[in-house]
Motif scaffolding. Sequence first.
Motif: not given
Length: 833
Positions: A464-477
């Motif tokens: 079963v593949q899981i499709s993505d939603i925008n639930d993660n903000p960009p994270a700087f190193e």
Amino acid sequence: MGIGNTSAEQDMQDEEKGSFSARRMNSRHQEKSGSVRLLLLLLLSLFCKTASEQIQYSVPEEMEKGSIVGNLAKDLGLSPGEIVNRNLHVLSLDKKQYFTISAENGKLYVNDRIDREGICGETIFCLINFEVMAENPMNIFHVTVAIQDINDNTPRFLNEDIRLEPSESTLPGAQFVLGHAEDPDVGMNSLQSYQLMPNQYFTLETRESEDGNKYADLILSNQLDRESESSFHLTLLALDGGKPAKTGTAKIWVNVIDANDNPPVFAQKFYKVSLKESAAKGSSVVHVKATDRDDGSYGQISYSFSNIAESASKMFLLDPKNGTIMVLETLDFELKDKYTVTVEAKDGGGLVAHCNLEIKIVDENDNAPEIVLVSSSSPIPEDSASGTLVALINVKDRDSGENGNIVCHLLDNLPFQIVSTSNNYYKVLTDGLLDRENTPEYNITITATDKGNPPLSTLKTISVQISDINDNPPAFEKPSYTACVPENNPSGASIFRVKASDPDLDHNARILYSIQKSNIEDLPLSSYVSINSETGIIYAQRSFDYEQFREFQLHVKAQDAGSPPLSSNATVKVFIVDQNDNSPQILYPSKGGEASALFEMIPLSADADYLVTKVVAVDADSGHNAWLSYHLLQATEPGLFTIGHHTGEIRTSRTFLERDAVKQRVVILVKDNGQPSLSATVTLNMVFAENFQEALPEMKTQPISPDYQSDLQFYLVLALALISFLFLLSVILAILMKLRRSGNPKFLQCFAPVPHSNNGVIFPPNYEEGTLPYSYQLCLSSESRIQEFAFPTNSVQIAENISSKTKSEALLTASEGNILNCEMDKSDTVSLF
């Protein structure tokens, strides 16, 4: 222990002195080393004095490395103070050096493992001879070390497993040779005797050969009986004379030969076994066993089927050697549930025996459940609600009864559940939160197990593949970064790169960078830095100057392209790294002051290290680039003055001498510590005088400074150029005047008076009779002044007609309709009367 001068050891050496040399010749190793040693001694005797003293020691073998053999320096009569100066050392003529001498205390130590058996073999007396050299003066001493044997070897039989096969008809008194054991030790540590473990058949006899070796023989004392004891073993010991004694062991295996007088006998007359129908091909069904008391070929038994049905012969196989019955083909309880066979056992003499075997086939759960995927939903969004349908499956089992009842469940701890419906259908549903970033794909393993004994299971995996939603903000190193940029950087150069990551996919993971704000307030932010929105590379929009500002701070924003977009911020601190771009500035003495300011007066009576003055300089850079050093570049008398390398203080290095010039010129170089370094120079004039009146004449004769001479040269060159220009202009004017007098060329018309036209004369409005009109045509530049005008008195013509012009109040003259125009750069045409 050293025995160099003891009487007991000396007597022993005197008695064995003759035999030592003979035994030493028996060893090839010592013979070769002795020859080389003799050659070296002959060569040394030509150049130095040698000593013939013989030093003897005795040590046991296998001493640890570093053990003390003896105090060689003391035995040679050397005092403690002579040990270092004499430099005692062993002459290394052999590949192996068993002993070494300490250069500090002169003691003899063991340097390598000493194995008496490896060095001397079976020789009873084992000696190691070597030479010791002493310097200042040079002497050679002969040292002999006797190696004492220790009981470090165990007697060993050449054949540790002795096998005897006597017939039971062998008569008592028969002799069996066993051989002998070896022990490389010598004397009492070598082999001394044999011992045989107690038994009722054999005794031990020991004999000694001419070479001194001891041999052991077995003597049969009683008749052998194979039926009572067909085989047995004895233990033979070899003992040496060491304390404690060491022993070697040999095993004697005795096998008694017999005749064939016994038929095979089965352990059971009737065998009954139950066999599962799922028995694999080649698996063992039963093992029939028959025994025969005879030995050899008469005791070897072979097995075979007797009076077997054709159906059984196709299903089973009998191993003729070990009596194992194995499955030949796949069994099926539904076809046949029982097999009966007869097994025959025959020995090598032709004697046979029989037994019966009944094989009953047992029905079992031999069909595993089957799983069929009816439908599947993939991919599913990661924000799917709990209970969302993922897949629909159907299960079935070919068995019946309890073996056909199936139970399904999921393996592993996954956010899914399986729910039973009707008619063996099952639904796979979500049962928890899904996170694509942690697990982008799930492999759901469904287990279907029946209720047989043992139960059978079937596994089926659904992906079963899981499709993505925008639930993660960009994270700087990192939440903050530090960048170091050297000043004077080229405009447009990249100075740093920030990088943010977004675990989402596709456009949700596309990151755009921007600069939100900065602590730079004097100019717009865009005039200092910019950022590549795709890569996060920060560029400098101008060249930074460390002396203007040393650091600034940026707030960088990373935003994804999701809907809605998510973002995060990071701080970038930019530090400007100083470069060596500023030369040292000399504050004192100032170059721009009066000439007298560059003079320093020094008393004639000044002593050495007298402080004359101090050069003060600064550098606008910082750190290493601002570290200044002062150097004396030029001086009238180089040895008269010194300057502090770091202080800039100019001091006298000695007192003033009569031969020294009263006025001294010193050039000081101030250099910074940058790479490459920058520098500045200043020139000082030193006058030796007791007061100002004595120094004043020297100050007045101050030579022109190089800067002043440079300016003077410039003005001289400029004056020479002007004079040359004026001379050339005079020559040109003279030529023009000559040409004017000789004729009236067209290009000189502007310099000649123009007569009035005969066709008509124009008079001004205030003309009065008697006025003589003159007409002059001049070409003047815009810089000419009225005082520079000069009007000639000759070549005057009377105008015939004079009229006035209304538009301009100037009088115009026409000559045959031609007007001469003189055009020059920024010049005007003026007509005067």
